[in-house]
Scaffold this active site. Structure first.
Site, PDB file in Angstrom:
ATOM      1  CD  GLU A  12       0.015  -1.319   3.129  1.00 50.98           C
ATOM      2  OE1 GLU A  12       0.006  -1.419   4.357  1.00 50.98           O
ATOM      3  OE2 GLU A  12       0.299  -2.271   2.389  1.00 50.98           O
ATOM      4  CG  LEU A  14       6.425   5.022   2.896  1.00 55.28           C
ATOM      5  CD1 LEU A  14       7.577   5.981   2.661  1.00 55.28           C
ATOM      6  CD2 LEU A  14       6.500   4.439   4.284  1.00 55.28           C
ATOM      7  CG  HIS A  15      -0.404   5.618   1.257  1.00 57.35           C
ATOM      8  ND1 HIS A  15      -0.482   6.936   0.911  1.00 57.35           N
ATOM      9  CD2 HIS A  15       0.122   4.984   0.181  1.00 57.35           C
ATOM     10  CE1 HIS A  15      -0.049   7.093  -0.325  1.00 57.35           C
ATOM     11  NE2 HIS A  15       0.325   5.913  -0.792  1.00 57.35           N
ATOM     12  CB  ALA A  16      -2.818   4.794   6.885  1.00 55.72           C
ATOM     13  N   PRO A  18       1.753   1.966   7.478  1.00 53.97           N
ATOM     14  CG  PRO A  18       1.942   0.775   5.478  1.00 53.97           C
ATOM     15  CD  PRO A  18       0.947   1.501   6.337  1.00 53.97           C
TER      16      PRO A  18
END
Length: 93
Positions: A12, A14-16, A18
Protein backbone atom coordinates in the site's frame (compact mmCIF):
# COMPACT_ATOMS: atom_id res chain seq x y z
CA UNK A 1 26.00 12.82 3.33
CA UNK A 2 25.07 9.16 3.73
CA UNK A 3 22.10 7.84 1.79
CA UNK A 4 20.27 4.64 0.97
CA UNK A 5 18.07 4.05 -2.08
CA UNK A 6 15.37 1.44 -1.57
CA UNK A 7 12.03 0.39 -3.02
CA UNK A 8 8.99 0.63 -0.77
CA UNK A 9 8.13 -2.91 0.36
CA UNK A 10 4.65 -2.22 1.70
CA UNK A 11 2.10 -3.01 -1.03
CA UNK A 12 0.00 0.00 0.00
CA UNK A 13 3.05 2.29 -0.04
CA UNK A 14 3.87 4.78 2.69
CA UNK A 15 0.27 5.45 3.67
CA UNK A 16 -1.44 5.41 7.08
CA UNK A 17 -0.13 2.42 9.06
CA UNK A 18 3.18 1.88 7.17
CA UNK A 19 3.91 5.62 7.32
CA UNK A 20 3.26 5.58 11.07
CA UNK A 21 5.64 2.63 11.52
CA UNK A 22 8.29 4.39 9.45
CA UNK A 23 7.97 7.77 11.21
CA UNK A 24 8.24 6.14 14.66
CA UNK A 25 11.33 4.25 13.50
CA UNK A 26 12.91 7.36 11.94
CA UNK A 27 12.34 9.32 15.15
CA UNK A 28 13.77 6.48 17.25
CA UNK A 29 16.89 6.33 15.04
CA UNK A 30 18.31 9.22 17.06
CA UNK A 31 19.69 11.09 14.04
CA UNK A 32 18.01 13.55 11.67
CA UNK A 33 16.91 11.65 8.56
CA UNK A 34 15.27 12.86 5.39
CA UNK A 35 13.18 10.87 2.92
CA UNK A 36 12.46 11.69 -0.70
CA UNK A 37 11.07 10.09 -3.81
CA UNK A 38 13.89 9.43 -6.28
CA UNK A 39 14.61 12.80 -7.89
CA UNK A 40 12.28 14.65 -5.51
CA UNK A 41 12.79 17.12 -2.69
CA UNK A 42 13.70 15.60 0.68
CA UNK A 43 11.39 15.98 3.68
CA UNK A 44 11.80 15.30 7.40
CA UNK A 45 11.41 11.54 7.95
CA UNK A 46 10.16 12.21 11.49
CA UNK A 47 7.10 14.14 10.27
CA UNK A 48 3.98 12.09 9.62
CA UNK A 49 2.44 14.81 7.43
CA UNK A 50 5.61 15.16 5.36
CA UNK A 51 5.92 11.39 4.83
CA UNK A 52 2.26 11.06 3.88
CA UNK A 53 2.68 14.05 1.55
CA UNK A 54 5.28 12.16 -0.47
CA UNK A 55 2.61 9.77 -1.73
CA UNK A 56 5.21 7.00 -2.10
CA UNK A 57 3.62 3.91 -3.63
CA UNK A 58 4.54 0.25 -3.15
CA UNK A 59 7.59 -0.63 -5.24
CA UNK A 60 8.54 3.01 -5.79
CA UNK A 61 12.15 4.05 -5.09
CA UNK A 62 12.82 6.38 -2.17
CA UNK A 63 16.02 7.94 -0.85
CA UNK A 64 16.85 8.03 2.87
CA UNK A 65 19.65 10.42 3.85
CA UNK A 66 21.39 12.01 6.82
CA UNK A 67 24.31 14.36 7.51
CA UNK A 68 24.93 12.85 10.96
CA UNK A 69 28.30 11.26 11.65
CA UNK A 70 28.23 7.49 12.12
CA UNK A 71 24.61 7.13 11.06
CA UNK A 72 25.19 4.28 8.61
CA UNK A 73 23.68 1.69 10.98
CA UNK A 74 20.54 3.80 11.47
CA UNK A 75 20.12 4.25 7.71
CA UNK A 76 20.67 0.53 7.13
CA UNK A 77 17.94 -0.37 9.65
CA UNK A 78 15.50 2.16 8.18
CA UNK A 79 16.26 0.97 4.64
CA UNK A 80 15.59 -2.63 5.67
CA UNK A 81 12.33 -1.62 7.38
CA UNK A 82 11.11 0.10 4.20
CA UNK A 83 12.36 -2.41 1.64
CA UNK A 84 11.01 -5.45 3.49
CA UNK A 85 7.78 -3.78 4.66
CA UNK A 86 8.50 -4.77 8.28
CA UNK A 87 6.19 -4.10 11.21
CA UNK A 88 8.96 -2.65 13.40
CA UNK A 89 12.53 -1.37 13.17
CA UNK A 90 15.02 -4.24 13.18
CA UNK A 91 17.49 -4.26 16.09
CA UNK A 92 20.43 -5.07 13.79
CA UNK A 93 20.99 -5.39 10.10
Amino acid sequence: MAERRVNVGWAEGLHARPASIFVRAATAAGVPVTIAKAGGAPVNAGSMLAVLGLGAQGGEEIVLATDAEGADGALDRLARLVSEGLEELPETV
